[in-house]
Write a protein that holds these residues in place. Structure first.
Motif, PDB file in Angstrom:
ATOM      1  N   GLU A 108       0.813  -1.219   0.000  1.00 42.42           N
ATOM      2  CA  GLU A 108       0.000   0.000   0.000  1.00 42.42           C
ATOM      3  C   GLU A 108       0.844   1.266   0.000  1.00 42.42           C
ATOM      4  OE1 GLU A 108      -2.496   0.421   3.396  1.00 42.42           O
ATOM      5  OE2 GLU A 108      -0.837   0.689   4.809  1.00 42.42           O
ATOM      6  N   ARG A 109       2.150   1.126   0.194  1.00 36.45           N
ATOM      7  CA  ARG A 109       3.006   2.315   0.221  1.00 36.45           C
ATOM      8  C   ARG A 109       4.090   2.277  -0.861  1.00 36.45           C
ATOM      9  NH1 ARG A 109       1.910   0.983   5.434  1.00 36.45           N
ATOM     10  NH2 ARG A 109       3.877  -0.100   5.800  1.00 36.45           N
ATOM     11  N   ILE A 110       3.859   1.527  -1.916  1.00 36.70           N
ATOM     12  CA  ILE A 110       4.756   1.584  -3.068  1.00 36.70           C
ATOM     13  C   ILE A 110       4.083   2.407  -4.165  1.00 36.70           C
ATOM     14  CG2 ILE A 110       5.856  -0.607  -2.514  1.00 36.70           C
ATOM     15  CD1 ILE A 110       4.291  -1.908  -4.743  1.00 36.70           C
ATOM     16  N   VAL A 111       4.900   2.872  -5.119  1.00 34.38           N
ATOM     17  CA  VAL A 111       4.440   3.812  -6.140  1.00 34.38           C
ATOM     18  C   VAL A 111       4.718   3.229  -7.518  1.00 34.38           C
ATOM     19  CG1 VAL A 111       4.760   6.122  -7.115  1.00 34.38           C
ATOM     20  CG2 VAL A 111       4.862   5.785  -4.627  1.00 34.38           C
ATOM     21  N   ARG A 112       3.682   3.095  -8.326  1.00 35.79           N
ATOM     22  CA  ARG A 112       3.876   2.632  -9.693  1.00 35.79           C
ATOM     23  C   ARG A 112       4.464   3.761 -10.546  1.00 35.79           C
ATOM     24  NH1 ARG A 112      -2.021   0.384 -10.878  1.00 35.79           N
ATOM     25  NH2 ARG A 112      -2.426   2.359  -9.794  1.00 35.79           N
ATOM     26  N   LEU A 113       5.364   3.381 -11.455  1.00 33.62           N
ATOM     27  CA  LEU A 113       6.083   4.360 -12.268  1.00 33.62           C
ATOM     28  C   LEU A 113       5.492   4.466 -13.665  1.00 33.62           C
ATOM     29  CD1 LEU A 113       9.777   3.408 -11.394  1.00 33.62           C
ATOM     30  CD2 LEU A 113       8.422   5.262 -10.431  1.00 33.62           C
ATOM     31  N   THR A 149      -1.918  22.733   4.881  1.00 31.36           N
ATOM     32  CA  THR A 149      -2.922  22.016   4.089  1.00 31.36           C
ATOM     33  C   THR A 149      -2.257  21.463   2.829  1.00 31.36           C
ATOM     34  OG1 THR A 149      -4.671  23.479   4.873  1.00 31.36           O
ATOM     35  CG2 THR A 149      -5.120  22.198   2.874  1.00 31.36           C
ATOM     36  N   PRO A 150      -2.248  20.158   2.653  1.00 34.34           N
ATOM     37  CA  PRO A 150      -1.564  19.591   1.482  1.00 34.34           C
ATOM     38  C   PRO A 150      -2.217  20.044   0.179  1.00 34.34           C
ATOM     39  CG  PRO A 150      -2.012  17.894   3.122  1.00 34.34           C
ATOM     40  CD  PRO A 150      -2.784  19.097   3.541  1.00 34.34           C
ATOM     41  N   PHE A 151      -1.426  20.192  -0.835  1.00 39.15           N
ATOM     42  CA  PHE A 151      -1.960  20.633  -2.133  1.00 39.15           C
ATOM     43  C   PHE A 151      -2.918  19.610  -2.716  1.00 39.15           C
ATOM     44  CE2 PHE A 151       1.927  18.293  -3.010  1.00 39.15           C
ATOM     45  CZ  PHE A 151       1.540  17.433  -4.013  1.00 39.15           C
ATOM     46  N   TRP A 152      -2.829  18.341  -2.278  1.00 39.38           N
ATOM     47  CA  TRP A 152      -3.712  17.319  -2.825  1.00 39.38           C
ATOM     48  C   TRP A 152      -5.106  17.333  -2.184  1.00 39.38           C
ATOM     49  CZ3 TRP A 152       0.949  15.532  -0.382  1.00 39.38           C
ATOM     50  CH2 TRP A 152       0.784  15.111   0.942  1.00 39.38           C
ATOM     51  N   GLU A 153      -5.280  18.056  -1.084  1.00 40.12           N
ATOM     52  CA  GLU A 153      -6.598  18.158  -0.477  1.00 40.12           C
ATOM     53  C   GLU A 153      -7.396  19.281  -1.121  1.00 40.12           C
ATOM     54  OE1 GLU A 153      -6.464  18.507   3.738  1.00 40.12           O
ATOM     55  OE2 GLU A 153      -5.509  16.537   4.048  1.00 40.12           O
ATOM     56  N   GLN A 303       0.362   7.539  -2.631  1.00 36.67           N
ATOM     57  CA  GLN A 303      -0.684   7.664  -3.643  1.00 36.67           C
ATOM     58  C   GLN A 303      -0.543   8.957  -4.435  1.00 36.67           C
ATOM     59  OE1 GLN A 303      -4.202   7.349  -1.238  1.00 36.67           O
ATOM     60  NE2 GLN A 303      -4.275   5.097  -1.361  1.00 36.67           N
ATOM     61  N   ASN A 304      -0.208  10.053  -3.751  1.00 37.18           N
ATOM     62  CA  ASN A 304      -0.123  11.334  -4.442  1.00 37.18           C
ATOM     63  C   ASN A 304       1.151  11.453  -5.262  1.00 37.18           C
ATOM     64  OD1 ASN A 304      -2.428  13.386  -3.767  1.00 37.18           O
ATOM     65  ND2 ASN A 304      -2.088  12.186  -1.905  1.00 37.18           N
ATOM     66  N   LEU A 305       2.242  10.820  -4.825  1.00 37.44           N
ATOM     67  CA  LEU A 305       3.445  10.801  -5.655  1.00 37.44           C
ATOM     68  C   LEU A 305       3.164  10.044  -6.941  1.00 37.44           C
ATOM     69  CD1 LEU A 305       6.389  11.316  -6.274  1.00 37.44           C
ATOM     70  CD2 LEU A 305       6.995   9.368  -4.820  1.00 37.44           C
ATOM     71  N   GLU A 306       2.434   8.938  -6.852  1.00 36.79           N
ATOM     72  CA  GLU A 306       2.091   8.177  -8.066  1.00 36.79           C
ATOM     73  C   GLU A 306       1.293   9.037  -9.028  1.00 36.79           C
ATOM     74  OE1 GLU A 306      -0.684   4.350  -8.924  1.00 36.79           O
ATOM     75  OE2 GLU A 306       1.062   3.994  -7.620  1.00 36.79           O
ATOM     76  N   GLU A 311       1.159  12.494 -14.016  1.00 38.70           N
ATOM     77  CA  GLU A 311       0.813  13.771 -14.645  1.00 38.70           C
ATOM     78  C   GLU A 311       2.037  14.552 -15.101  1.00 38.70           C
ATOM     79  OE1 GLU A 311      -1.360  15.701 -11.586  1.00 38.70           O
ATOM     80  OE2 GLU A 311      -3.175  14.459 -11.831  1.00 38.70           O
ATOM     81  N   GLY A 312       3.216  14.095 -14.729  1.00 41.79           N
ATOM     82  CA  GLY A 312       4.433  14.827 -15.062  1.00 41.79           C
ATOM     83  C   GLY A 312       4.592  16.093 -14.260  1.00 41.79           C
TER      84      GLY A 312
END
Length: 738
Positions: A108-113, A149-153, A303-306, A311-312
């Motif tokens: 759950e804490r790995i990131v697909r590339l 406040t995170p930018f993803w919220e 999740q947000n890094l993925e 999105e580049g």
């Protein structure tokens, strides 16, 4: 799949890393098994090895972050599939370290590339992104952050528009990601410190204002920031986190602000709000930290890094790929421990970031003072200043770069390039051992060739307290630029004190002709970054190129490889590894693109006295080398007035009027540079030049006239009758006029 794998093992606390076999782990529920394609080096791995931190069970496998391909799924895993390319972070267990072929990770804490991102690029992101994100957005807690406040919220993207932020160390991996996240959050201005050479790199990440810490010390940072913004600084991210940066960051932080640091504060206090609401936050950037695991923040960051990578919207940082696989890790960790990062290597370091030791000089303090007197040193230290260093007597002397530059200059205008003992003595022998070399050059006032010139300087520099060692070079000869055997000598010197004691310079007083006459920073002068200042250095530590004897002559060193090398890199073109340095010169008129030609190559492997003896024997006894020719060249001091006078009254076969004008401008602009002219003896002709301007020429008819010229023009103390020893040798002239 095989049951055993190759791993870099740390078998005991404070031990050494060794490559060995260990079992391939089996993933449990919620885990995946990843085949590791690349692993990033992290300072934490040095803490594990050198301080026994974080790990209690041995043997262990270090490695904090990596990238690879998912090979086996544990029970209950549904967010990734076998064959997915992923990046991941590890925890402090042998089965989860990345310095091995296969590693476990929490699914759950790995990131697909995305396919557009290479493994090498992606390997720079796991810890750097997490550290930046935790510092800015994690809730306030022991390992938490500033609770922005995170930018993803919802409402987080651009929320902090028109609020300033300062990020110290913007060219570091964490600094790069902190800048990118600050930009997504809307901070403006984004002010970052970095060196001049990294300014464009930091601007590309999103910094709006750059402050060069070479030009503006951290103690003066507050005044510089006020010129940019007068808004209160509520967030300062210190990606350097040494004592000086933390002190400055705390001073510029506004009340109720947060200072984010990566290393423990000097006062040991963090996480506590002061009376004015200011707070220091010590970050531990790992999504697997139990605190972030429990809160779910680690999963959210992954999740947000993925999403950002797909999105580049996030740029990876600069990367350097170390050679030799697992065997290259220890070298990389050594570089990290000495402050030289792997991803953005600083110019000026030896290949493995080695420190040169203080080696005892073969010369006594009295002999060193005689040498200083011989070269005309401005103030000769007396014996009362001699001190003990490394249990050896050393002349009291300020062994710094400025004095090294002056020593080299005085040496080359004092001692001529000269192999006269090979021709005008009964023994036909060139001394290169310390004592006879001292007698020949200092007492008998003669010169030598490379092994003698640099050999004498080597002993004298050690006697003056410099850390220096000799290396071998291959001279490039002929129109086909053919490589000779290792028959040249070069010195590598580290003239600085802590914290810059590893900055290294190449010194060569023994090439003659178009050879270098000034210390050159050990940095690739063919790269753009070396046209600026070396990291952590003052204005005098300049890479790129240095002036030769007179303008437009310049010298530089560049990384290169030996064309006939048996080795190849793992790159697609299979080129030989660039392990050698190439000393190059250019006589191209100023203002035009330099045309660089290689004089010789040298490596960083140490050359010892027995190697010098063997090399000197070869060049003095083999036909086609010094056995067949008399070599003499003397440099002399030239003032700017003398240079301009030569240009006005002599002709040059290399310069037109425009070229001459550019040299005149350089002479006016470069106040304080020490220039030189040359007397050269070529068979039966002696010529005096300043640059390309010929001032005088002496035609020599016989050996008696040549010996007289060597005495009067080149300063050699030859005796009447010495000409008899050259008769019958290839370099001989007639005994008397016809």
């Amino acid at each position: 799949m095989a049951q055993l794998q190759t791993a870099l093992l740390l078998n005991e606390k404070f031990g050494q890393y060794t490559v060995d076999q260990r079992p391939v782990p089996t993933p449990g529920p919620g885990d995946v098994l990843i085949e590791v394609y690349a692993a990033s080096l992290n300072g934490i791995d040095n803490f594990i090895q050198r301080f026994g931190a974080f790990v209690e069970t041995y043997p262990t496998v270090a490695g904090h972050e990596g990238v690879g391909i998912v090979r086996v799924l544990g029970d209950g895993v549904s967010n990734v599939r076998e064959g997915d390319r992923v990046l991941f972070q590890c925890w402090f267990e042998a089965d989860r370290g990345t310095y091995q072929q296969y590693s476990l990770a929490a699914a759950e804490r790995i990131v697909r590339l995305p396919d557009s991102l290479s493994f090498d690029e992606a390997a720079t992101l796991p810890v750097s992104f997490t550290t930046a994100a935790v510092g800015l957005y994690a809730p306030k807690s022991k390992h938490g952050g500033a609770a922005l406040t995170p930018f993803w919220e919802e409402g987080g993207m651009g929320k902090y528009a028109d609020q300033p932020i300062v990020i110290l160390g913007g060219s570091s991996c964490v600094g790069q990601l902190a800048i990118q996240l600050a930009k997504l959050s809307g901070f403006n201005p984004i002010i970052s410190t970095t060196s001049r050479r990294n300014s464009e790199y930091v601007k590309r990440a999103g910094a709006t204002h750059i402050i060069d810490y070479h030009e503006t010390p951290y103690s003066a940072l507050k005044d510089e920031i006020v010129k940019i913004t007068t808004m209160p600084l509520k967030i300062v991210y210190d990606a350097v986190s040494n004592e000086d940066t933390q002190k400055t960051a705390w001073e510029i932080l506004a009340p109720n602000g947060s200072l984010i640091v990566l290393l423990p504060p000097a006062d040991g206090l963090f996480g506590e709000e002061k009376e004015d609401g200011k707070r220091k936050i010590l970050i531990f950037g790992n999504v697997n930290d139990p605190e972030h695991e429990t809160s779910g923040f680690g999963r959210i960051v992954a999740q947000n890094l993925e999403r950002l990578l797909a999105e580049g919207a996030i740029r990876p940082t600069a990367v350097e790929v170390l050679p030799n696989g697992l065997l290259g890790i220890q070298e990389g960790l050594n570089r990290l421990a000495t402050g030289r990062g792997v991803s953005m290597p600083s110019p000026g370091f030896l290949f493995d970031c080695a420190r040169i030791q203080h080696i005892p000089s073969p010369y006594t303090p009295s002999q060193v003072r005689s040498y200083l007197s011989r070269i005309g040193w401005p103030s000769i230290p007396d014996a009362t200043g001699d001190r003990k260093k490394e249990d050896k007597n050393v002349v009291e002397f300020d062994a710094n770069l400025a004095n090294l530059q002056l020593l080299v200059y005085l040496h080359v205008i004092t001692f001529p390039m000269d192999n006269s003992d090979l021709h005008y003595t009964k023994e036909h022998f060139m001394a290169v051992r310390p004592e006879p070399l001292y007698r020949r050059m200092v007492l008998e006032r003669k010169g030598s060739y490379c092994f003698g010139q640099n050999g004498l300087l080597l002993g004298m520099l050690r006697g003056l307290g410099y850390r220096v060692y000799p290396v071998a070079g291959r001279v490039i000869e002929g129109p086909k630029q053919e490589y000779t055997a290792q028959l040249h000598l070069v010195l590598l010197v580290q003239p600085h004190r802590i914290p810059h004691e590893l900055i290294t310079y190449a010194v060569d007083v023994g090439f003659g002709g178009t050879g270098p006459v000034r210390p050159i920073l050990l940095a690739d002068g063919g790269t753009e970054e070396c046209q600026h200042l070396a990291a952590g250095a003052s204005d005098e530590w300049r890479g790129g190129w240095v002036w030769g004897s007179s303008p437009p002559e310049r010298h530089r060193i560049v990384r290169g490889s030996y064309p006939a090398s048996s080795l190849e890199t793992s790159s697609s073109d299979h080129t030989a590894p660039r392990r050698d340095w190439h000393m190059q010169f250019a006589h191209t008129p100023l203002g035009k693109q330099p045309e660089w030609r290689t004089l010789y190559t040298f490596s960083e492997a140490e050359f010892f006295q027995q190697d010098i003896d063997a090399g000197s024997h070869v060049v003095s006894t083999c036909p086609g080398l010094f056995l067949d020719k008399l070599v003499n060249m003397r440099r002399f001091k030239v003032t700017v007035h003398e240079f301009k006078s030569a240009m006005a009254n002599a002709e040059s076969d290399e310069m037109d009027e425009a070229d001459s004008d550019s040299v005149l401008k350089a002479l006016d602009d470069l106040e304080g540079v020490r220039w030189m002219g040359k007397w050269t003896l070529d068979g039966s002709k002696a010529t005096k030049r300043i640059g390309s301007f010929k001032l005088q020429e002496i035609e020599i008819e016989n050996e008696r006239q040549r010996v007289q010229t060597l005495r009067e023009v080149f300063g050699l103390e030859l005796k009447d009758g010495d000409e008899k020893w050259i008769q019958g040798r290839p370099a001989a002239l007639p005994v008397r006029s016809a």
